[in-house]
Design a protein around this motif. Structure first.
Motif, PDB file in Angstrom:
ATOM      1  N   TYR A  62      -9.394  -0.466  -6.239  1.00  0.00           N
ATOM      2  CA  TYR A  62      -8.519   0.706  -6.177  1.00  0.00           C
ATOM      3  C   TYR A  62      -8.209   1.213  -7.588  1.00  0.00           C
ATOM      4  O   TYR A  62      -8.304   2.420  -7.861  1.00  0.00           O
ATOM      5  CB  TYR A  62      -7.220   0.370  -5.443  1.00  0.00           C
ATOM      6  N   ASP A  63      -7.836   0.309  -8.465  1.00  0.00           N
ATOM      7  CA  ASP A  63      -7.506   0.706  -9.841  1.00  0.00           C
ATOM      8  C   ASP A  63      -8.721   1.281 -10.567  1.00  0.00           C
ATOM      9  O   ASP A  63      -8.594   2.204 -11.376  1.00  0.00           O
ATOM     10  CB  ASP A  63      -6.947  -0.486 -10.613  1.00  0.00           C
ATOM     11  N   LYS A  64      -9.885   0.754 -10.267  1.00  0.00           N
ATOM     12  CA  LYS A  64     -11.105   1.269 -10.897  1.00  0.00           C
ATOM     13  C   LYS A  64     -11.382   2.702 -10.459  1.00  0.00           C
ATOM     14  O   LYS A  64     -11.794   3.550 -11.250  1.00  0.00           O
ATOM     15  CB  LYS A  64     -12.293   0.374 -10.548  1.00  0.00           C
ATOM     16  N   LEU A  65     -11.104   2.989  -9.192  1.00  0.00           N
ATOM     17  CA  LEU A  65     -11.344   4.331  -8.666  1.00  0.00           C
ATOM     18  C   LEU A  65     -10.333   5.344  -9.174  1.00  0.00           C
ATOM     19  O   LEU A  65     -10.695   6.481  -9.510  1.00  0.00           O
ATOM     20  CB  LEU A  65     -11.292   4.308  -7.132  1.00  0.00           C
ATOM     21  N   TYR A  66      -9.059   4.953  -9.254  1.00  0.00           N
ATOM     22  CA  TYR A  66      -8.015   5.953  -9.464  1.00  0.00           C
ATOM     23  C   TYR A  66      -7.122   5.729 -10.683  1.00  0.00           C
ATOM     24  O   TYR A  66      -6.242   6.544 -10.950  1.00  0.00           O
ATOM     25  CB  TYR A  66      -7.138   6.031  -8.204  1.00  0.00           C
ATOM     26  N   VAL A  82       0.850  -1.189   0.000  1.00  0.00           N
ATOM     27  CA  VAL A  82       0.000   0.000   0.000  1.00  0.00           C
ATOM     28  C   VAL A  82       0.887   1.240   0.000  1.00  0.00           C
ATOM     29  O   VAL A  82       2.083   1.169   0.282  1.00  0.00           O
ATOM     30  CB  VAL A  82      -0.948   0.024   1.223  1.00  0.00           C
ATOM     31  N   GLY A  83       0.298   2.392  -0.315  1.00  0.00           N
ATOM     32  CA  GLY A  83       1.037   3.653  -0.275  1.00  0.00           C
ATOM     33  C   GLY A  83       2.242   3.680  -1.190  1.00  0.00           C
ATOM     34  O   GLY A  83       2.230   3.115  -2.290  1.00  0.00           O
ATOM     35  N   ASP A  84       3.313   4.338  -0.738  1.00  0.00           N
ATOM     36  CA  ASP A  84       4.529   4.453  -1.552  1.00  0.00           C
ATOM     37  C   ASP A  84       5.119   3.092  -1.897  1.00  0.00           C
ATOM     38  O   ASP A  84       5.735   2.919  -2.951  1.00  0.00           O
ATOM     39  CB  ASP A  84       5.584   5.273  -0.815  1.00  0.00           C
ATOM     40  N   ALA A  85       4.972   2.120  -1.003  1.00  0.00           N
ATOM     41  CA  ALA A  85       5.516   0.784  -1.278  1.00  0.00           C
ATOM     42  C   ALA A  85       4.900   0.190  -2.527  1.00  0.00           C
ATOM     43  O   ALA A  85       5.548  -0.562  -3.262  1.00  0.00           O
ATOM     44  CB  ALA A  85       5.271  -0.136  -0.080  1.00  0.00           C
ATOM     45  N   GLY A 122      -4.368   2.153   2.079  1.00  0.00           N
ATOM     46  CA  GLY A 122      -4.252   1.434   3.342  1.00  0.00           C
ATOM     47  C   GLY A 122      -5.604   1.020   3.875  1.00  0.00           C
ATOM     48  O   GLY A 122      -5.802  -0.131   4.292  1.00  0.00           O
ATOM     49  N   ARG A 123      -6.547   1.959   3.860  1.00  0.00           N
ATOM     50  CA  ARG A 123      -7.893   1.639   4.347  1.00  0.00           C
ATOM     51  C   ARG A 123      -8.538   0.554   3.494  1.00  0.00           C
ATOM     52  O   ARG A 123      -9.137  -0.389   4.024  1.00  0.00           O
ATOM     53  CB  ARG A 123      -8.769   2.895   4.346  1.00  0.00           C
ATOM     54  N   MET A 124      -8.423   0.675   2.174  1.00  0.00           N
ATOM     55  CA  MET A 124      -9.041  -0.315   1.284  1.00  0.00           C
ATOM     56  C   MET A 124      -8.423  -1.698   1.479  1.00  0.00           C
ATOM     57  O   MET A 124      -9.133  -2.715   1.461  1.00  0.00           O
ATOM     58  CB  MET A 124      -8.928   0.135  -0.170  1.00  0.00           C
ATOM     59  N   ALA A 125      -7.109  -1.749   1.677  1.00  0.00           N
ATOM     60  CA  ALA A 125      -6.441  -3.034   1.905  1.00  0.00           C
ATOM     61  C   ALA A 125      -6.900  -3.645   3.230  1.00  0.00           C
ATOM     62  O   ALA A 125      -7.200  -4.840   3.311  1.00  0.00           O
ATOM     63  CB  ALA A 125      -4.923  -2.857   1.898  1.00  0.00           C
ATOM     64  N   ASP A 156      -9.223  -9.167  -5.822  1.00  0.00           N
ATOM     65  CA  ASP A 156     -10.622  -8.839  -6.117  1.00  0.00           C
ATOM     66  C   ASP A 156     -11.188  -7.765  -5.193  1.00  0.00           C
ATOM     67  O   ASP A 156     -11.988  -6.929  -5.625  1.00  0.00           O
ATOM     68  CB  ASP A 156     -11.493 -10.095  -6.017  1.00  0.00           C
ATOM     69  N   LEU A 157     -10.773  -7.786  -3.922  1.00  0.00           N
ATOM     70  CA  LEU A 157     -11.379  -6.891  -2.939  1.00  0.00           C
ATOM     71  C   LEU A 157     -10.582  -5.612  -2.697  1.00  0.00           C
ATOM     72  O   LEU A 157     -11.126  -4.636  -2.179  1.00  0.00           O
ATOM     73  CB  LEU A 157     -11.543  -7.633  -1.606  1.00  0.00           C
ATOM     74  N   TYR A 158      -9.304  -5.607  -3.084  1.00  0.00           N
ATOM     75  CA  TYR A 158      -8.473  -4.421  -2.867  1.00  0.00           C
ATOM     76  C   TYR A 158      -7.926  -3.836  -4.157  1.00  0.00           C
ATOM     77  O   TYR A 158      -8.241  -2.690  -4.512  1.00  0.00           O
ATOM     78  CB  TYR A 158      -7.345  -4.760  -1.888  1.00  0.00           C
TER      79      TYR A 158
END
Length: 463
Positions: free
Chosen positions: A371-375, A318-321, A340-343, A365-367
């Motif tokens: 995430y990619d769909k949103l951003y 998540v994040g920069d990693a 982070g929250r989504m994960a 599927d859940l994270y």
């Protein structure tokens, strides 16, 4: 005969008593083992206590059927960062007003020829960009997760072994735990079931799961304390400087903080010259920060794109990693917190209250997919904008000129404040296309050509 009968009867009685006792003990032990098994929880380790790690731990701590640990080497860590957060983050993450140092409602863009354009006229009275200090923001998010039940570990993770290496289905962690005010840590070990890497650009989790390398920028920032009179100028104002003198592929900034300003810059393509670019941004700011005292110097790598792999087994980044920093704006705080929250929420959902372990498919599927769909579109658009407008001084000059457009200002601010790609006005978009072409012609006529530099070896480095 009688004696033998008595002895035999006594022996049988003792044997019967022993057998009954053994049976009772066996049943009791079985019940205890069953109870212990039922009481055992799966565990999740979050490596890194910035916005990404803190928000992951916060989401995980909501589920009392999971043991959550959050590792952070420095609880007072201050990452070199502009510290800007969008308005939507304040409400979405329930941030208190007192962690926001300044509410920026005006932005001054300064071109390579020092043309200045003031933007912010489209903002509503209640709209602003929040300016924070990372040690304050990160500390608040981390403490909130700990208050909810996450276990904070003041430690540096030095070794990670995957379930394939341990052979027991667990992730093995070796770390140095630090007591307050002590520089030497105590070596400790832990095994966990799920791993979340929120440990920044030089992620040990990414390395352990074979996530691959990415290109990176160096961000450099000086915190400079200036006079009260100078600070009045930056009361609600931030500055962005563009030009190959302050960065060949990014921008320089002066962002107001609580009692000082953050002055910095960044670059990918010429990292060895970062201190030269930093001097240039100080020179460009000139009298506005003259005489200021440098109270802190910060530098840190910033990812330029997604990691090739962001999940493997029961581990995720998540994040920069993971590489969640946008081009053009260089923004990462919101996307770190959101990822982070989504994960964390994805893990909780997949684990069904702690009754099962998540699979790699669950994580994807859940994270990752949501995430990619949103951003995904946001990253793509900003990548294109950086390639077009940060590539040379003529394009940078054009970019600043275009910021005079009220439509450009509205689209830019709305996209930033609410994290949704704006626009969709066909008439204005067509006008903007012609304006862009004209601005590029004028910019190339006005601006000096970029200075040449050679950086053939270091520019190939990846982390």
């Amino acid at each position: 005969m009688f004696v033998r009968t008595v002895v035999a009867a006594s022996a049988l009685a003792v044997a019967a008593a022993f057998s009954t006792k053994a049976g009772l003990n066996g049943a009791r032990m079985a019940r205890q083992a069953q109870r212990q098994t039922m009481e055992m929880k799966y565990s999740v380790a979050v490596i890194g206590g910035g916005p990404a790690g803190a928000c992951a731990a916060d989401a995980l701590a909501e589920c009392k059927g999971i043991d959550t640990f959050i590792f952070e080497r420095k609880f007072d860590n201050a990452k070199p960062c502009g510290g800007a957060i969008p308005l939507c983050m304040v409400d979405e993450f329930d941030l208190p007003e007192d962690i926001i140092d300044r509410k920026v409602r005006k932005m001054k863009m300064i071109s390579p020829t020092n043309r200045e354009v003031d933007i912010g006229q489209t903002l509503k009275p209640n709209e602003y960009i929040g300016m924070t200090r990372r040690e304050i923001l990160d500390g608040f998010l981390r403490e909130r997760a700990i208050e909810k039940g996450a276990v904070g570990v003041n430690g540096l993770v030095t070794t990670i072994k995957t379930p394939e290496e341990t052979g027991n289905g667990k992730y093995f962690l070796e770390y140095q735990e630090y007591e307050k005010n002590k520089s030497v840590g105590v070596r400790k070990q832990m095994e966990v079931d799920v791993l979340i890497g929120a440990d920044g650009a030089n992620s040990r989790v990414a390395s352990a799961i074979g996530a691959g390398e990415y290109n990176f920028a160096i961000a450099f920032q000086e915190r400079i304390r200036i006079t009260d009179e100078q600070m009045k100028f930056y009361e609600e104002l931030a500055e962005m400087y563009v030009g190959d003198d302050v960065s060949p592929d990014f921008y320089g900034w002066v962002f107001p903080k609580y009692d000082h300003v953050g002055v910095g810059t960044g670059t990918v393509i010429n990292r060895p010259a970062i201190k030269d670019y930093q001097k240039a941004i100080r020179d460009r700011a000139g009298a506005k920060i003259a005489g200021g005292k440098i109270i802190k110097v910060e530098a840190h790598p910033i990812p330029e794109h997604y990691r090739p792999k962001r999940a493997a087994g029961r581990a995720m980044l998540v994040g920069d990693a993971a590489g969640y920093v946008t081009k053009c704006s260089g923004e990462g705080i919101y996307f770190a917190a959101k990822s982070g929250r989504m994960a964390g929420e994805a893990v909780v959902k997949a684990m069904k209250g702690g009754s099962r372990l998540p699979t790699e498919k669950d994580i994807r599927d859940l994270y990752l997919k949501p995430y990619d769909k949103l951003y995904g579109a946001t990253y793509t658009v900003l990548d294109i904008l950086q390639k077009v407008f940060y590539s040379n001084n003529g394009a940078r000059e054009a970019f600043v000129e275009m910021c005079e457009s009220e439509y450009v200002q509205k689209v830019t601010f709305d996209s930033y404040l609410y994290k949704k790609v704006q626009g969709n006005n066909p008439v204005e978009d067509i006008k903007l296309l012609f304006t862009t072409v004209g601005s590029l012609f004028r910019g190339n006529a006005l601006a000096e050509p970029d200075r040449e530099f050679s950086n053939p070896k270091e520019s190939l480095n990846r982390i």
